[in-house]
Design an enzyme around this catalytic site. Structure first.
Site, short mmCIF file in Angstrom:
data_model
loop_
_atom_site.label_atom_id
_atom_site.label_comp_id
_atom_site.label_asym_id
_atom_site.label_seq_id
_atom_site.Cartn_x
_atom_site.Cartn_y
_atom_site.Cartn_z
N TYR A 75 0.84 -1.20 0.00
CA TYR A 75 0.00 0.00 0.00
C TYR A 75 0.87 1.24 0.00
O TYR A 75 1.90 1.29 0.69
CB TYR A 75 -0.90 0.01 1.24
N HIS A 76 0.47 2.23 -0.80
CA HIS A 76 1.09 3.56 -0.76
C HIS A 76 0.01 4.58 -0.42
O HIS A 76 -1.14 4.46 -0.90
CB HIS A 76 1.70 3.92 -2.11
N LEU A 137 10.38 -2.96 0.09
CA LEU A 137 11.26 -2.82 -1.07
C LEU A 137 10.69 -3.57 -2.25
O LEU A 137 10.08 -4.63 -2.08
CB LEU A 137 12.66 -3.38 -0.78
N CYS A 167 2.83 -7.51 1.45
CA CYS A 167 3.96 -8.25 0.85
C CYS A 167 3.72 -9.76 0.86
O CYS A 167 4.68 -10.55 0.83
CB CYS A 167 5.26 -7.90 1.55
#
EC number: 2.3.1.181
Length: 218
Positions: A75-76, A137, A167
């Site tokens: 999520y951003h 990352l 992730c």
């Protein structure tokens, strides 16, 4: 020491940023300076190349974009520092594994400056504090050049992480910098982390604050 351009871009839409990264990487040549883009995104889930649909639990009104980086879903959102690293790896003398180490250790070093003890994990890329993930990352390498990069949770609404398996890990605890160092801003972390990454890449940083249009013109 080679020039390394650091762009502070503020809030930028995800899709357009991704397209700009791909265009920059496709058009660069052996003389193109490496660049770090520091920015934030509006709320969005991104699903990596190996991503499995079952890890997206309840996205609701947050868009999901399938992208070409490694890894699973993340999520951003506002309050999260995203740094994209456009680096010619052979010219920098680093491989992909070393590049990942540089990113992780840069985050660890900057958090240590704030009194936060963090560390990477061998079994799950990223950086963690007491078992909770504070940074993710995801890289892509094309023609020897990296793009995509890292996302460091700074001061954001963490609730959207509950709507995915971050992730690809069910019940992965997530945290952010202000849990441990209140008052720290995305801008402060951008300056600290871009400086640490530039030093590890042995680049001579050139700071640019020009906006989105500069990416298309560069």
């Amino acid at each position: 020491m080679a020039e390394l351009v650091i762009r502070n871009l503020g809030m930028q839409p995800y899709q357009e940023t991704w397209e700009a990264m791909k265009a920059f990487t496709a058009s660069r040549d052996k003389d193109t300076p490496d660049e770090l883009w520091c920015l934030e995104h509006p709320p969005v889930y991104t699903q990596g190349q190996a991503g499995k649909a079952e890890h997206i639990l309840a996205p609701g009104d947050i868009p999901v974009i399938q992208v070409d980086r490694g890894g699973q879903v993340t999520y951003h959102g506002p309050g999260q520092l995203v740094v994209y690293l456009m680096v010619d790896l052979p010219r920098a003398g680093v491989g992909v594994r070393t590049m990942v180490d540089i990113i992780e250790q840069g985050i660890v070093t900057v958090l240590a400056e704030l009194g936060v003890t963090a560390a990477p994990r061998a079994d799950a890329p990223g950086v963690y504090v007491d078992g909770a993930k504070i940074a993710s990352l995801g890289l892509r390498v094309k023609r020897g050049c990296s793009f995509h990069g890292l996302a460091l949770n700074v001061a954001m609404d963490m609730a959207p992480f509950l709507r995915i398996n971050p992730c690809g890990y069910a019940n992965m605890p997530m945290c952010q910098v202000t849990d441990f160092a209140p008052g720290v801003s995305v801008a402060d972390l951008a300056e600290r982390l871009s400086g640490a990454l530039a030093a590890s890449l042995k680049g001579d940083p050139v700071i640019r604050t020009d906006g989105w249009q500069a990416l298309a013109d560069s």
